[in-house]
Design a protein around this motif. Structure first.
Motif, PDB file in Angstrom:
ATOM      1  N   GLU A   1       1.645  10.334   6.727  1.00 30.94           N
ATOM      2  CA  GLU A   1       0.336  10.731   6.207  1.00 30.94           C
ATOM      3  C   GLU A   1       0.025  12.176   6.591  1.00 30.94           C
ATOM      4  N   LYS A   2       0.312  12.532   7.825  1.00 26.82           N
ATOM      5  CA  LYS A   2       0.046  13.895   8.284  1.00 26.82           C
ATOM      6  C   LYS A   2       0.838  14.914   7.479  1.00 26.82           C
ATOM      7  N   LYS A   3       2.101  14.619   7.213  1.00 26.05           N
ATOM      8  CA  LYS A   3       2.936  15.533   6.424  1.00 26.05           C
ATOM      9  C   LYS A   3       2.358  15.718   5.019  1.00 26.05           C
ATOM     10  N   VAL A   4       1.934  14.620   4.403  1.00 24.67           N
ATOM     11  CA  VAL A   4       1.372  14.694   3.051  1.00 24.67           C
ATOM     12  C   VAL A   4       0.089  15.522   3.062  1.00 24.67           C
ATOM     13  N   VAL A   5      -0.792  15.227   4.012  1.00 25.27           N
ATOM     14  CA  VAL A   5      -2.091  15.910   4.071  1.00 25.27           C
ATOM     15  C   VAL A   5      -1.920  17.402   4.324  1.00 25.27           C
ATOM     16  N   GLU A   6      -1.044  17.768   5.252  1.00 26.72           N
ATOM     17  CA  GLU A   6      -0.889  19.177   5.603  1.00 26.72           C
ATOM     18  C   GLU A   6      -0.147  19.962   4.532  1.00 26.72           C
TER      19      GLU A   6
ATOM     20  N   MET B   1       6.396  -1.027  -2.896  1.00 29.50           N
ATOM     21  CA  MET B   1       6.877  -0.153  -3.961  1.00 29.50           C
ATOM     22  C   MET B   1       7.979   0.797  -3.498  1.00 29.50           C
ATOM     23  N   SER B   2       8.373   0.733  -2.228  1.00 26.71           N
ATOM     24  CA  SER B   2       9.331   1.693  -1.700  1.00 26.71           C
ATOM     25  C   SER B   2      10.683   1.708  -2.428  1.00 26.71           C
ATOM     26  N   PRO B   3      11.175   0.586  -3.003  1.00 26.86           N
ATOM     27  CA  PRO B   3      12.432   0.676  -3.754  1.00 26.86           C
ATOM     28  C   PRO B   3      12.374   1.633  -4.946  1.00 26.86           C
ATOM     29  N   TRP B   4      11.164   1.965  -5.409  1.00 27.92           N
ATOM     30  CA  TRP B   4      11.019   2.898  -6.522  1.00 27.92           C
ATOM     31  C   TRP B   4      11.085   4.356  -6.063  1.00 27.92           C
ATOM     32  N   LEU B   5      11.099   4.607  -4.758  1.00 34.49           N
ATOM     33  CA  LEU B   5      10.942   5.970  -4.255  1.00 34.49           C
ATOM     34  C   LEU B   5      12.031   6.914  -4.787  1.00 34.49           C
ATOM     35  N   LEU B   6      13.291   6.562  -4.599  1.00 38.70           N
ATOM     36  CA  LEU B   6      14.374   7.467  -4.999  1.00 38.70           C
ATOM     37  C   LEU B   6      14.440   7.668  -6.511  1.00 38.70           C
ATOM     38  N   PRO B   7      14.459   6.596  -7.337  1.00 37.18           N
ATOM     39  CA  PRO B   7      14.506   6.843  -8.788  1.00 37.18           C
ATOM     40  C   PRO B   7      13.272   7.580  -9.298  1.00 37.18           C
ATOM     41  N   ALA B   8      12.089   7.301  -8.715  1.00 33.25           N
ATOM     42  CA  ALA B   8      10.877   7.996  -9.155  1.00 33.25           C
ATOM     43  C   ALA B   8      10.926   9.471  -8.765  1.00 33.25           C
TER      44      ALA B   8
ATOM     45  N   TYR C   1       4.839  14.083  -2.574  1.00 40.21           N
ATOM     46  CA  TYR C   1       5.167  15.070  -1.530  1.00 40.21           C
ATOM     47  C   TYR C   1       6.584  15.593  -1.707  1.00 40.21           C
ATOM     48  N   LEU C   2       7.549  14.697  -1.926  1.00 39.68           N
ATOM     49  CA  LEU C   2       8.949  15.109  -2.060  1.00 39.68           C
ATOM     50  C   LEU C   2       9.165  15.952  -3.321  1.00 39.68           C
ATOM     51  N   ILE C   3       8.530  15.567  -4.424  1.00 36.37           N
ATOM     52  CA  ILE C   3       8.670  16.347  -5.664  1.00 36.37           C
ATOM     53  C   ILE C   3       8.061  17.731  -5.484  1.00 36.37           C
ATOM     54  N   SER C   4       6.910  17.784  -4.823  1.00 37.40           N
ATOM     55  CA  SER C   4       6.255  19.067  -4.576  1.00 37.40           C
ATOM     56  C   SER C   4       7.116  19.962  -3.693  1.00 37.40           C
ATOM     57  N   LYS C   5       7.724  19.396  -2.649  1.00 39.87           N
ATOM     58  CA  LYS C   5       8.593  20.183  -1.772  1.00 39.87           C
ATOM     59  C   LYS C   5       9.808  20.698  -2.528  1.00 39.87           C
ATOM     60  N   ALA C   6      10.343  19.852  -3.423  1.00 41.30           N
ATOM     61  CA  ALA C   6      11.573  20.227  -4.136  1.00 41.30           C
ATOM     62  C   ALA C   6      11.319  21.261  -5.227  1.00 41.30           C
ATOM     63  N   THR C   7      10.136  21.215  -5.858  1.00 37.51           N
ATOM     64  CA  THR C   7       9.864  22.082  -7.012  1.00 37.51           C
ATOM     65  C   THR C   7       8.957  23.261  -6.692  1.00 37.51           C
ATOM     66  N   GLY C   8       8.284  23.218  -5.546  1.00 37.54           N
ATOM     67  CA  GLY C   8       7.348  24.283  -5.203  1.00 37.54           C
ATOM     68  C   GLY C   8       6.025  24.196  -5.929  1.00 37.54           C
ATOM     69  N   LYS C   9       5.792  23.104  -6.653  1.00 34.16           N
ATOM     70  CA  LYS C   9       4.525  22.946  -7.371  1.00 34.16           C
ATOM     71  C   LYS C   9       3.462  22.365  -6.424  1.00 34.16           C
ATOM     72  N   PRO C  10       2.206  22.795  -6.577  1.00 34.92           N
ATOM     73  CA  PRO C  10       1.144  22.302  -5.681  1.00 34.92           C
ATOM     74  C   PRO C  10       0.877  20.813  -5.871  1.00 34.92           C
TER      75      PRO C  10
ATOM     76  N   LYS D   1      11.120  14.859 -10.517  1.00 33.46           N
ATOM     77  CA  LYS D   1      11.605  16.243 -10.397  1.00 33.46           C
ATOM     78  C   LYS D   1      12.120  16.757 -11.738  1.00 33.46           C
ATOM     79  N   HIS D   2      12.778  15.878 -12.485  1.00 39.17           N
ATOM     80  CA  HIS D   2      13.280  16.242 -13.814  1.00 39.17           C
ATOM     81  C   HIS D   2      12.116  16.548 -14.768  1.00 39.17           C
ATOM     82  N   ILE D   3      11.071  15.734 -14.731  1.00 38.14           N
ATOM     83  CA  ILE D   3       9.919  15.948 -15.611  1.00 38.14           C
ATOM     84  C   ILE D   3       9.224  17.273 -15.279  1.00 38.14           C
TER      85      ILE D   3
END
Length: 369
Positions: A126-131, A50-57, A87-96, A62-64
């Motif tokens: 995995e470690k980055k996501v968990v922490e 599913m990695s090709p979906w990473l950037l568009p998702a 993880y990336l959306i959370s980092k970009a938006t500050g949402k938990p 982030k827009h949603i």
């Protein structure tokens, strides 16, 4: 969706290869050019297909979050790409973020290695996501124990168990089916792929022993298998006498709903599960939904054995318990003749999706507050 084949269990690919020395031997026999091609391919589909979906998702997500005033991000895996996106959306938006592991990402027994470098990268991700996550959910208690050992610096309440389960509304029609039964015939049914260590031999041998004892009382025990079989031996040849006398019925794979209809007409349903440390077969929850007694053939110290013992979800036998299993089958056949009804499992509701989602909703509210 109607054509999904029930015999392909969650967490159980039909074509998996072992990792370790076999992978090393295989890679060493390839040319350097082929190894480079394989690495580029694996990198393009890392951590999964599913990695090709990473950037568009990520862009859309982030827009949603910004436009719809989202308070909490919930990301579930597998696929593991979903967790990275969350993880990336959370980092970009500050949402938990709540990171939900429905399978083990690392230490998965069905994992196909993509090479040492990418395997290490998967562990780091995995470690980055968990922490980073505000909370991490695991689908079994053994997986929770594994994460507590892997991340000792995290507080225990950072993790919680959110088991898989069933939606009662999906099974209402099945529960209303009137089943005509023969008091002298005990039918056990399994719908799923039987392969390798998922071997029903102990059950079939126990049925042969039990049938010799109950025959004089006019009783019979039979096993109904639905799905493909790929064992180290020819089951049709070894158990030809059982097929001939009707104590073993073998059917090809059926669509999911058809399997449930057949299972509902059985007296007992069967789990045959090797000793996976943290994974529980998805059919356990279907069995609980259709309210039938469950015969579990699995080691006590595996994930299925632990959950069965803790919540009293049926009978439990190991792969070497032929005599005890035969004795139990004899007693079950006699109970059926005496019309002793199945009283159900008191802890069944723990796995009702309404209860599970209620507990999740409380955790989300706590995170928001």
């Amino acid at each position: 969706a109607a054509n999904v084949q029930y015999y392909k269990d969650a967490n159980t690919p039909t074509n998996f290869k072992s990792t370790g020395t076999n992978v090393k031997n295989e890679s060493s026999s390839k040319s350097k050019a082929q190894q480079l091609k394989d690495f580029i391919y694996d990198l393009c589909y890392f951590p999964d297909q599913m990695s090709p979906w990473l950037l568009p998702a990520y862009i859309r997500g982030k827009h949603i979050v910004a436009n719809d005033h989202i308070d909490v991000i919930f990301a579930t895996g597998s696929p593991w790409t979903s967790l990275i996106i969350g993880y990336l959306i959370s980092k970009a938006t500050g949402k938990p973020l709540i990171a939900d592991f429905r399978d083990p990402w690392n230490n998965n027994p069905f994992h196909q290695s993509k090479g040492r470098w990418l395997d290490k990268l998967a562990k780091r991700l995995e470690k980055k996501v968990v922490e980073h996550a505000s909370s991490v959910s695991l689908n079994t208690e053994p997986l929770l124990d594994e994460f507590l050992r892997r991340y000792p610096t995290q507080p225990k309440d950072h993790f919680f168990v959110m088991p898989n389960g069933f939606d009662s509304a999906d099974f209402n029609d099945l529960l209303n089916i009137n089943v005509e039964t023969n008091k002298n015939l005990l039918t056990l049914c399994h719908a799923g792929f039987l392969y390798g260590v998922r071997d029903p031999a102990v059950l079939l041998d126990a049925i042969k022993v039990a049938n010799k004892k109950v025959k004089e009382r006019g009783l019979k025990i039979r096993f109904h298998q639905i799905g493909d079989i790929e064992l180290a031996y020819n089951l049709h040849e070894r158990y030809a006498s059982m097929i001939s006398d009707g104590s073993l019925i073998l059917d090809p794979p059926k669509p999911y709903q058809d399997c449930l209809s057949v299972l509902k007409k059985a007296d007992w349903v069967v789990n045959v599960q090797p000793a996976t440390h943290s994974q529980v077969p998805s059919k356990l929850y279907d069995y609980l939904a259709i309210k039938l007694p469950i015969l579990n053939i699995t080691p006590e110290d595996g994930a299925l054995g632990r959950i069965v013992k803790k919540h009293n979800l049926g009978e439990l036998f190991g792969f070497d318990d032929k005599d005890a299993l035969a004795e139990k089958l004899e007693k079950i056949a006699l109970k059926k003749r005496n019309s002793e009804p199945f009283k159900g499992y008191p802890n069944r509701n723990i796995f009702d999706s309404n209860i599970i989602t209620h507990d999740l909703a409380k955790r989300i509210k706590n995170i928001c507050s």
